[in-house]
Design a protein around this motif. Structure first.
Motif, PDB file in Angstrom:
ATOM      1  N   ALA A   1     -14.498  -7.407   1.768  1.00 47.23           N
ATOM      2  CA  ALA A   1     -14.572  -7.276   0.310  1.00 47.23           C
ATOM      3  C   ALA A   1     -15.584  -6.196  -0.083  1.00 47.23           C
ATOM      4  O   ALA A   1     -15.355  -5.441  -1.046  1.00 47.23           O
ATOM      5  CB  ALA A   1     -14.931  -8.619  -0.323  1.00 47.23           C
ATOM      6  N   ARG A   2     -16.686  -6.115   0.649  1.00 48.94           N
ATOM      7  CA  ARG A   2     -17.672  -5.055   0.371  1.00 48.94           C
ATOM      8  C   ARG A   2     -17.065  -3.684   0.625  1.00 48.94           C
ATOM      9  O   ARG A   2     -17.269  -2.735  -0.136  1.00 48.94           O
ATOM     10  CB  ARG A   2     -18.916  -5.250   1.233  1.00 48.94           C
ATOM     11  CG  ARG A   2     -19.728  -6.466   0.797  1.00 48.94           C
ATOM     12  CD  ARG A   2     -20.757  -6.852   1.797  1.00 48.94           C
ATOM     13  NE  ARG A   2     -21.917  -5.975   1.737  1.00 48.94           N
ATOM     14  CZ  ARG A   2     -23.036  -6.209   2.386  1.00 48.94           C
ATOM     15  NH1 ARG A   2     -23.137  -7.276   3.156  1.00 48.94           N
ATOM     16  NH2 ARG A   2     -24.046  -5.388   2.289  1.00 48.94           N
ATOM     17  N   LEU A   3     -16.297  -3.559   1.718  1.00 47.04           N
ATOM     18  CA  LEU A   3     -15.631  -2.292   2.004  1.00 47.04           C
ATOM     19  C   LEU A   3     -14.619  -1.959   0.909  1.00 47.04           C
ATOM     20  O   LEU A   3     -14.535  -0.818   0.459  1.00 47.04           O
ATOM     21  CB  LEU A   3     -14.932  -2.346   3.367  1.00 47.04           C
ATOM     22  CG  LEU A   3     -15.818  -2.470   4.595  1.00 47.04           C
ATOM     23  CD1 LEU A   3     -14.967  -2.584   5.851  1.00 47.04           C
ATOM     24  CD2 LEU A   3     -16.778  -1.297   4.696  1.00 47.04           C
ATOM     25  N   ALA A   4     -13.860  -2.949   0.481  1.00 50.35           N
ATOM     26  CA  ALA A   4     -12.865  -2.724  -0.581  1.00 50.35           C
ATOM     27  C   ALA A   4     -13.544  -2.198  -1.839  1.00 50.35           C
ATOM     28  O   ALA A   4     -13.028  -1.286  -2.498  1.00 50.35           O
ATOM     29  CB  ALA A   4     -12.110  -4.025  -0.872  1.00 50.35           C
ATOM     30  N   ARG A   5     -14.704  -2.764  -2.177  1.00 54.00           N
ATOM     31  CA  ARG A   5     -15.423  -2.300  -3.380  1.00 54.00           C
ATOM     32  C   ARG A   5     -15.841  -0.838  -3.249  1.00 54.00           C
ATOM     33  O   ARG A   5     -15.873  -0.108  -4.240  1.00 54.00           O
ATOM     34  CB  ARG A   5     -16.627  -3.187  -3.651  1.00 54.00           C
ATOM     35  CG  ARG A   5     -16.248  -4.527  -4.270  1.00 54.00           C
ATOM     36  CD  ARG A   5     -17.449  -5.287  -4.804  1.00 54.00           C
ATOM     37  NE  ARG A   5     -18.396  -5.678  -3.762  1.00 54.00           N
ATOM     38  CZ  ARG A   5     -18.305  -6.789  -3.032  1.00 54.00           C
ATOM     39  NH1 ARG A   5     -17.300  -7.617  -3.216  1.00 54.00           N
ATOM     40  NH2 ARG A   5     -19.218  -7.072  -2.129  1.00 54.00           N
ATOM     41  N   CYS A   6     -16.154  -0.382  -2.026  1.00 57.24           N
ATOM     42  CA  CYS A   6     -16.490   1.036  -1.816  1.00 57.24           C
ATOM     43  C   CYS A   6     -15.329   1.929  -2.233  1.00 57.24           C
ATOM     44  O   CYS A   6     -15.522   3.064  -2.645  1.00 57.24           O
ATOM     45  CB  CYS A   6     -16.844   1.300  -0.356  1.00 57.24           C
ATOM     46  SG  CYS A   6     -18.413   0.587   0.189  1.00 57.24           S
ATOM     47  N   PHE A   7     -14.116   1.418  -2.105  1.00 53.45           N
ATOM     48  CA  PHE A   7     -12.914   2.173  -2.465  1.00 53.45           C
ATOM     49  C   PHE A   7     -12.476   1.905  -3.901  1.00 53.45           C
ATOM     50  O   PHE A   7     -11.548   2.532  -4.385  1.00 53.45           O
ATOM     51  CB  PHE A   7     -11.763   1.808  -1.523  1.00 53.45           C
ATOM     52  CG  PHE A   7     -11.877   2.405  -0.153  1.00 53.45           C
ATOM     53  CD1 PHE A   7     -11.206   3.565   0.170  1.00 53.45           C
ATOM     54  CD2 PHE A   7     -12.664   1.806   0.816  1.00 53.45           C
ATOM     55  CE1 PHE A   7     -11.309   4.115   1.435  1.00 53.45           C
ATOM     56  CE2 PHE A   7     -12.770   2.353   2.090  1.00 53.45           C
ATOM     57  CZ  PHE A   7     -12.090   3.507   2.396  1.00 53.45           C
ATOM     58  N   GLY A   8     -13.099   0.932  -4.562  1.00 57.15           N
ATOM     59  CA  GLY A   8     -12.684   0.576  -5.915  1.00 57.15           C
ATOM     60  C   GLY A   8     -11.478  -0.337  -5.941  1.00 57.15           C
ATOM     61  O   GLY A   8     -10.838  -0.507  -6.972  1.00 57.15           O
ATOM     62  N   ALA A   9     -11.139  -0.946  -4.809  1.00 62.92           N
ATOM     63  CA  ALA A   9     -10.010  -1.874  -4.727  1.00 62.92           C
ATOM     64  C   ALA A   9     -10.546  -3.289  -4.927  1.00 62.92           C
ATOM     65  O   ALA A   9     -11.430  -3.730  -4.211  1.00 62.92           O
ATOM     66  CB  ALA A   9      -9.321  -1.754  -3.376  1.00 62.92           C
TER      67      ALA A   9
END
Length: 161
Positions: free
Chosen positions: A90-98
């Protein structure tokens, strides 16, 4: 990806008796900070190449395939409190704005491909128009030991054919 980022920051060659990837010092910060820095760098490049409107990223599902997830963090910080792999995803997804649904996949060496197949199924079923799929393998000694045991590491450098 982590090895490339780490290799770019090293000016001298590793000692010959040490595996090349383990001889490179990590670049700044703790394991999680480095992982997120790599994700931000990759997301910036990927988002510009994807050609999607900014409005298409929110709500996009994110599938993260990894055989190691937090192993490197546990090795670097044995007493650290670590959440489940889906929290890191989820943290990685937030880096992408997803900010859509997040899923982690751990099927050993097939993790990235399995995540890609699941995303394809979601798109084909009409559950989403686009999906973000990340294959994440960050520095850790356990994965290195596994590949070494299988005899899959070069004593010098990679020589693709």
């Amino acid at each position: 990806m982590a090895s490339f980022v780490r290799a770019a920051a090293v000016a001298s060659a590793p000692a010959p008796d040490i595996a090349p990837d383990l001889a490179m010092p990590p670049v700044g910060g703790d394991w999680t900070t480095r992982a997120e820095a790599i994700a931000r760098a990759v997301s910036s490049a990927l988002k510009s190449r994807a050609g999607l409107d900014e409005g298409e990223w929110p709500g996009m599902p994110c599938l993260v395939g990894s055989s190691s997830h937090f192993i490197g963090a546990r090795e670097a910080q044995p007493g650290a409190e670590l959440g489940p792999p889906v929290e890191f995803a989820a943290r990685l997804a937030r880096c992408f704005g997803a900010s859509g649904p997040v899923m982690t996949v751990n099927t050993a060496c097939m993790s990235g491909l399995t995540a890609l197949a699941l995303a394809r199924d979601m798109v084909e079923a009409g559950r989403c128009r686009h999906a973000l799929v990340l294959g994440v393998e960050l520095a850790n000694r356990l994965t290195h030991a596994g590949f070494a045991t299988l005899g899959l590491l070069s004593a010098t450098k990679a020589r693709p054919r």
